[in-house]
Design a protein around this motif. Structure first.
Motif, PDB file in Angstrom:
ATOM      1  N   ILE A 372      -6.855  -9.467   6.845  1.00 57.06           N
ATOM      2  CA  ILE A 372      -5.766  -8.713   6.233  1.00 57.06           C
ATOM      3  C   ILE A 372      -5.894  -8.683   4.715  1.00 57.06           C
ATOM      4  O   ILE A 372      -5.556  -7.684   4.068  1.00 57.06           O
ATOM      5  N   ASP A 373      -6.411  -9.757   4.130  1.00 54.09           N
ATOM      6  CA  ASP A 373      -6.569  -9.774   2.678  1.00 54.09           C
ATOM      7  C   ASP A 373      -7.539  -8.694   2.211  1.00 54.09           C
ATOM      8  O   ASP A 373      -7.272  -7.991   1.221  1.00 54.09           O
ATOM      9  N   GLU A 374      -8.660  -8.562   2.908  1.00 54.78           N
ATOM     10  CA  GLU A 374      -9.628  -7.539   2.526  1.00 54.78           C
ATOM     11  C   GLU A 374      -9.073  -6.142   2.791  1.00 54.78           C
ATOM     12  O   GLU A 374      -9.306  -5.214   2.008  1.00 54.78           O
ATOM     13  N   ALA A 375      -8.323  -5.989   3.885  1.00 55.65           N
ATOM     14  CA  ALA A 375      -7.722  -4.687   4.185  1.00 55.65           C
ATOM     15  C   ALA A 375      -6.799  -4.249   3.056  1.00 55.65           C
ATOM     16  O   ALA A 375      -6.847  -3.091   2.601  1.00 55.65           O
ATOM     17  N   ILE A 376      -5.980  -5.158   2.574  1.00 55.80           N
ATOM     18  CA  ILE A 376      -5.049  -4.815   1.494  1.00 55.80           C
ATOM     19  C   ILE A 376      -5.808  -4.558   0.199  1.00 55.80           C
ATOM     20  O   ILE A 376      -5.497  -3.608  -0.537  1.00 55.80           O
ATOM     21  N   ARG A 377      -6.818  -5.367  -0.091  1.00 49.22           N
ATOM     22  CA  ARG A 377      -7.587  -5.171  -1.323  1.00 49.22           C
ATOM     23  C   ARG A 377      -8.271  -3.802  -1.335  1.00 49.22           C
ATOM     24  O   ARG A 377      -8.199  -3.068  -2.335  1.00 49.22           O
ATOM     25  N   VAL A 378      -8.926  -3.446  -0.231  1.00 51.12           N
ATOM     26  CA  VAL A 378      -9.634  -2.163  -0.179  1.00 51.12           C
ATOM     27  C   VAL A 378      -8.629  -1.008  -0.195  1.00 51.12           C
ATOM     28  O   VAL A 378      -8.835   0.011  -0.861  1.00 51.12           O
TER      29      VAL A 378
END
Length: 454
Positions: A372-378
């Motif tokens: 989820i962290d990478e999803a939000i960052r991207v």
């Protein structure tokens, strides 16, 4: 010159000269006088006019749809749905406008405070070609219901749609000059914005157009609503219904041939389900039918112009040069029309321009994200912030996405849509201000305080 051009055939249908300066001056003078009269009209008269406009659009929906398909290549079924949606918007404001505009009493220890919602005057609108009816009517209905007059400068490629909307307003019984269409060049546009008889400005369009119109509005100290570009993410997490998410991603990306600010341009999928999603998505894209917009079986029509097609092709080529992998499509289609294949890219590396720019056409970008962290960052890495669509059944994930996505709208388990009852708009380079719902009505009213001391 406004040029009515059929992007499916390459044929020029008709040409319309720019308005003479004298005609522009007359339109502003007439609009200013009409605004004063329309301001004085009671809400029942305004409501009746909007209801009649809805009736006219519904009655002639097929005629209007053919005009949309002819001038910008939208498949005929989608074009008809656009016209019906316009009628729905008119009815929503006819039904709810009186309550939205009602004076509000504000408790105050020093006396009686009342907040009124009064029209500003003449609203100048600069509108795009991609939804040539909806983009106009979604601001027009609340502006008219609030008691404003409107001058429209439509896209130079959809002059017949603009004229047909003006004619529908006249037939619906709008008072003379309350809604006027003008074919303006850029210099005339800037003069109209600067004219003191124009009270407010609204634009839907590109970043460049937004900067130009926003700057002109700022110089003239006019309130302005800007709805600009987008590179919306559609995020799919492991708990999602995979079949529904795939279908939504295909619809969300390829609707209107990918020519929508709220298309799901970037599709971010959790790595645990990425292989299955990728396979199903590619299979669904392969079934899309590109062709004649007047054929009811067509899913994707042409792009708006050969120039738009060529610009998209250059973006795709640049993305591949910068490391993206081509999974489907990737080419302009043979023939006279401005057609481009439904295209899928994946593996865009950090720093690739396509990760942060808007592709206005049928090109999907797939991203595999670890968590989820990478999803939000991207999702947040682009300069845009219009909408977002998140597919998850996990309540904790919903709260996190709702809190941390940087955009104007987030839809869970649904595609981003514009709805008469809901606010529509974005942040960052996607613009500012809101359309639709109560918020769209308030964009073009004077929120006036009347205070009587105790």
């Amino acid at each position: 010159m406004y040029r009515s051009f059929n992007p499916a055939t390459g044929e020029t249908i008709a040409e319309f000269p720019f308005a003479e300066d004298a005609a522009v001056e007359a339109a502003m003078a007439n609009g200013h006088r009409a605004a004063a009269r329309w301001r004085a009209a009671d809400l029942a008269e305004r409501r009746t006019a909007l209801t009649r406009l809805a009736d006219c659009l519904e009655r002639d929906a097929d005629t209007h749809a053919r005009l949309i398909a002819l001038e910008m290549g939208k498949p005929i079924a989608s074009a008809r749905a656009e016209v019906i949606k316009c009628a729905t918007n008119c009815r929503w404001y006819a039904d709810h406008g009186e309550a939205l505009l009602a004076p509000e009493a504000v408790p105050h220890p020093g006396g009686e405070a009342e907040v009124r919602h009064e029209p500003l005057g003449v609203v100048f609108a600069v509108m795009p070609w991609n939804f040539p009816y909806w983009q106009v009517v979604r601001f027009l209905a609340p502006a008219l219901m609030a008691g404003n007059a409107v001058i429209l400068k439509h896209a130079s490629s959809t002059p017949q749609c603009a004229a047909a909307l003006e004619a529908a307003g006249i037939e619906a019984g709008l008072p003379e000059h309350v809604f006027q269409n003008l074919y303006l060049d850029r210099a005339q546009l800037e003069r109209v914005i600067a004219d003191p008889r124009i009270a407010a400005v609204t634009l839907t369009g590109s970043e460049g157009a937004g900067m130009s119109v926003g700057a002109a509005s700022g110089r003239a100290l006019k309130p302005c609503v800007l709805e600009l570009g987008g590179s919306d993410p559609l995020i799919v997490m492991p708990s999602a219904d995979l079949g529904r998410a795939v279908a939504a991603a295909v619809t969300g990306r390829y609707q209107n041939s990918g020519q929508s600010c709220v298309c799901a341009k970037r599709i971010l999928v959790h790595r645990d389900i990425y292989p299955a999603f990728r396979q199903a998505f590619l299979a669904a894209v392969a079934k899309l039918r590109t062709g004649d917009p007047f054929d009811s079986a067509t899913d994707l029509g042409p792009l708006s112009s050969p120039q738009a097609r060529d610009e998209l092709a250059a973006q795709v080529a640049r993305a591949i040069d910068q490391g993206a992998s081509l999974l489907a499509g990737g080419s302009a289609m043979a023939g006279p029309g401005a057609y481009y294949e439904p295209t899928v890219l994946e593996g865009l590396p950090e720093g690739a321009e396509a990760r942060v720019e808007e592709m206005f056409g049928p090109v999907a970008l797939l991203f595999e994200v670890a968590d989820i962290d990478e999803a939000i960052r991207v999702a947040n890495e682009t300069p845009f912030g219009l909408g977002s669509s998140v597919w998850t059944e996990d309540g904790g994930e919903r709260r996190r996405f709702a809190d941390d996505l940087a955009c104007g709208m987030t839809f869970f388990n649904a595609n981003t849509v514009s709805d008469p009852a809901l606010p529509f708009g974005g942040i960052k380079r996607s613009g500012f201000g809101r359309e639709l719902g109560r918020w769209g009505m308030m964009a073009f009213v004077n929120v006036r305080l009347v205070f009587s001391a105790a």
